[in-house]
Write an enzyme that holds these catalytic residues in place. Structure first.
Site, PDB file in Angstrom:
ATOM      1  N   CYS A 197       0.827  -1.211   0.000  1.00 38.17           N
ATOM      2  CA  CYS A 197       0.000   0.000   0.000  1.00 38.17           C
ATOM      3  C   CYS A 197       0.861   1.262   0.000  1.00 38.17           C
ATOM      4  CB  CYS A 197      -0.924  -0.005   1.203  1.00 38.17           C
ATOM      5  SG  CYS A 197      -2.087  -1.385   1.190  1.00 38.17           S
ATOM      6  N   SER A 473      -5.784   0.484  10.674  1.00 41.66           N
ATOM      7  CA  SER A 473      -4.881   0.474   9.538  1.00 41.66           C
ATOM      8  C   SER A 473      -4.001   1.706   9.588  1.00 41.66           C
ATOM      9  CB  SER A 473      -5.695   0.476   8.236  1.00 41.66           C
ATOM     10  OG  SER A 473      -4.884   0.832   7.140  1.00 41.66           O
TER      11      SER A 473
END
Length: 557
Positions: A197, A473
């Site tokens: 990511c 997250s």
């Protein structure tokens, strides 16, 4: 006395009695000459289910070529990985943190089972990075970690996208501010290929931490997964591990208290993921290093925020690479005396010596000067109080709100909270309480990006707060407290919260309090009955029986 490069493999392959082992190894293509060289484990977690680790099988070939060129015999080892992004918001997300232990265990098992003399562990998706450090600390053989790299940003209408934009798009769609077609366009563009990511979420935060710990070569992690330079990075890592082996440098000589403090500082300085708290607590306990949750607050308080990186800032991970990379962050922090520059790294040079080689791109504004920070203090804050006696973690890098007081909206699991957000039933001022998602209660301590991103997408990011005994997250932003400990399953105060109770956040005062009389809280906890275990057998049940508190790193050893 010189270090024996074959200090472990001799017992596996030398002598007449080891002929059966040699026969097996020859059957997979190794020669007798190969077996007289040091055996080097090249471990990775390639999997065909997600982009984060998708380049690792190819990168491993370049690492192995470097090992061979430097006189070693590489052997490829594969383990599992769980995509946080794909499993997010489902029961499958509970597998993510549990996989950290499984990955570490599997690398350790192969390291011992095959008598490897040295190791290179390729890491990518979130849990693979701390798992590698745990395994290397246990094995304590000459070794290093190598991050396989960030994904390129997607581009839509001239704007860089990351997976965060997709999650927030879900909230925008539910609020009616974007159409089906617009959400699909974001979905199609955000993830253009291999790589983890693409901002200072957990993977890139932990990749930076690896270099500040000294267990990964400085500058290796900034290079993107699909960048042609990555092949050379892999080859050089293979050569480097043979040098590390000849020097006899072991991970526990690198993984010191000072190195861990450096890891905390770099995360604080770049607005990194709150998961760094969980993972460095676990590493410290694995390496026998004293570290407490409040140490993160102390170090963050003295470390300025200088990295203008998403989710709190403007730039994606590869913008940092173009600006000067992780070396530039290190140079700033070393020059400002914010880290221990004299710690040893895997290259044989100190952190200060590695940082001195940073080349800053003229005019870049991704990494600020220490005398012109985005904030005077870093992004990690530890709160205590009547709701979190053992502490909880808040990231404050991306917003200015330092206080919030409002009524509790209580949810017994993440799915219920997300449904409420998407249904439009959360009001300004509310405090969402999501419990039974801790290490034991989950089990597995799910991340809550689905909920937190939906709140932001629905326009509530600046007016509500959230707390949970689960995790967040690295892409989460807003006033969100995670890792609340003790968790509900351990009969922590979070189990006593009822709908409408007033909860108060005070970031400056470092408190998170339930405004309910202490005797009433005790009475409620006495009456409280935990929900039945979601799993009674298998890996989830075993994990729930053995895992420690989030305040101790949620370790199982």
């Amino acid at each position: 006395m010189t270090f024996d490069p074959r200090h472990r493999s001799r017992t596996v392959v030398d002598g007449p009695d080891r002929a059966p082992a040699r026969s097996y190894l020859k059957s997979v293509g190794l020669s007798g000459e190969d077996l007289q060289r040091p055996l080097v484990m090249v471990a990775h977690s390639w999997i065909g289910t997600m982009p984060c680790n998708y380049s690792q099988r190819e990168l491993a070939q370049h690492v192995m070529a470097g090992v061979r060129a430097a006189g070693g015999t590489p052997m490829e080892v594969n383990t599992v990985s769980i995509s946080d992004g794909i499993s997010m918001g489902t029961q499958g997300m509970k597998a993510s943190l549990i996989s950290r232990e499984l990955i570490a265990d599997s690398i350790e098992l192969c390291g011992i089972g095959y008598g490897f003399d040295a190791a290179v562990v390729l890491v990518g998706c979130d849990k693979t990075i701390p798992a590698a450090t745990l395994a290397l600390a246990r094995l304590d053989i000459p070794s290093l970690a190598l991050y396989s790299g960030s994904i390129d940003p997607g581009v839509l209408d001239g704007r860089d996208l990351t997976i965060q934009d997709v999650f927030e798009g879900v909230g925008q769609h539910a609020a009616g501010t974007i159409t089906d077609e617009q959400l699909t366009a974001i979905e199609d563009a955000a993830c253009p290929g291999a790589g983890a990511c693409g901002a200072q979420y957990t993977a890139n935060t932990m990749a930076m931490v690896l270099e500040f710990l000294g267990i990964a070569p400085m500058g290796s992690g900034s290079v993107g997964a699909t960048d042609p330079r990555k092949d050379r990075v892999g080859f050089e890592a293979g050569q480097l591990v043979m040098d590390v082996l000849r020097r006899g440098l072991k991970p526990r000589e690198i993984l010191t208290r000072e190195a861990i403090e450096n890891g905390i500082a770099c995360a604080a300085a770049t607005g990194g993921s709150t998961n760094v708290v969980l993972h460095l607590l676990a590493l410290a306990r694995e390496a026998g290093i004293p570290l407490e949750i409040d140490d993160f607050d102390e170090i963050s308080e003295r470390t300025p925020l200088i990295g203008d990186l998403r989710p709190g800032g403007r730039y994606v991970a590869l913008d940092l690479d173009r600006a000067g990379g992780i070396q530039l962050v290190a140079q700033r922090l070393v020059e400002g005396g914010k880290v221990h520059g004299d710690v040893m790294t895997v290259t044989g040079r100190t952190l200060a010596e590695e940082a001195a080689d940073a080349v800053e791109t003229p005019g870049q504004d991704v990494v600020r000067e220490l005398d012109d920070p985005l904030k005077e203090t870093g992004g990690l804050v530890i709160l205590h109080g009547s709701l979190a006696p053992d502490g909880c973690v808040v990231k404050v890098a991306g917003y200015e709100r330092t206080q919030h007081r409002g009524p509790a909206r209580v949810f017994e699991q993440e799915e219920d909270a997300l449904a409420a957000v998407l249904a439009g039933s959360i009001n300004e001022g509310d405090v969402l309480v999501i419990r039974n998602e801790g290490p034991v209660g989950g089990p597995g301590m799910r991340e809550m990006l689905g909920v937190t991103a939906a709140l932001v997408g629905a326009g509530l990011g600046e007016t509500v707060a959230l707390l949970t005994d689960g995790r967040f997250s690295g892409a989460t932003r807003g006033l969100m407290a995670g890792h609340v400990a003790p968790e509900a399953a351990a009969r922590g105060p979070i189990a006593a919260v009822r709908e409408g109770d007033i909860i108060a956040f005070d970031i400056d005062g470092r408190t998170l309090d339930l405004e309910v009389d202490e005797a009433e809280v005790a009475r409620r906890l006495e009456e409280w009955t935990p929900p039945p275990p979601r799993w009674e057998r298998g890996v989830f049940a075993k994990y729930a029986r053995s895992v420690s508190s989030a305040a101790e790193g949620a370790i199982t050893g």
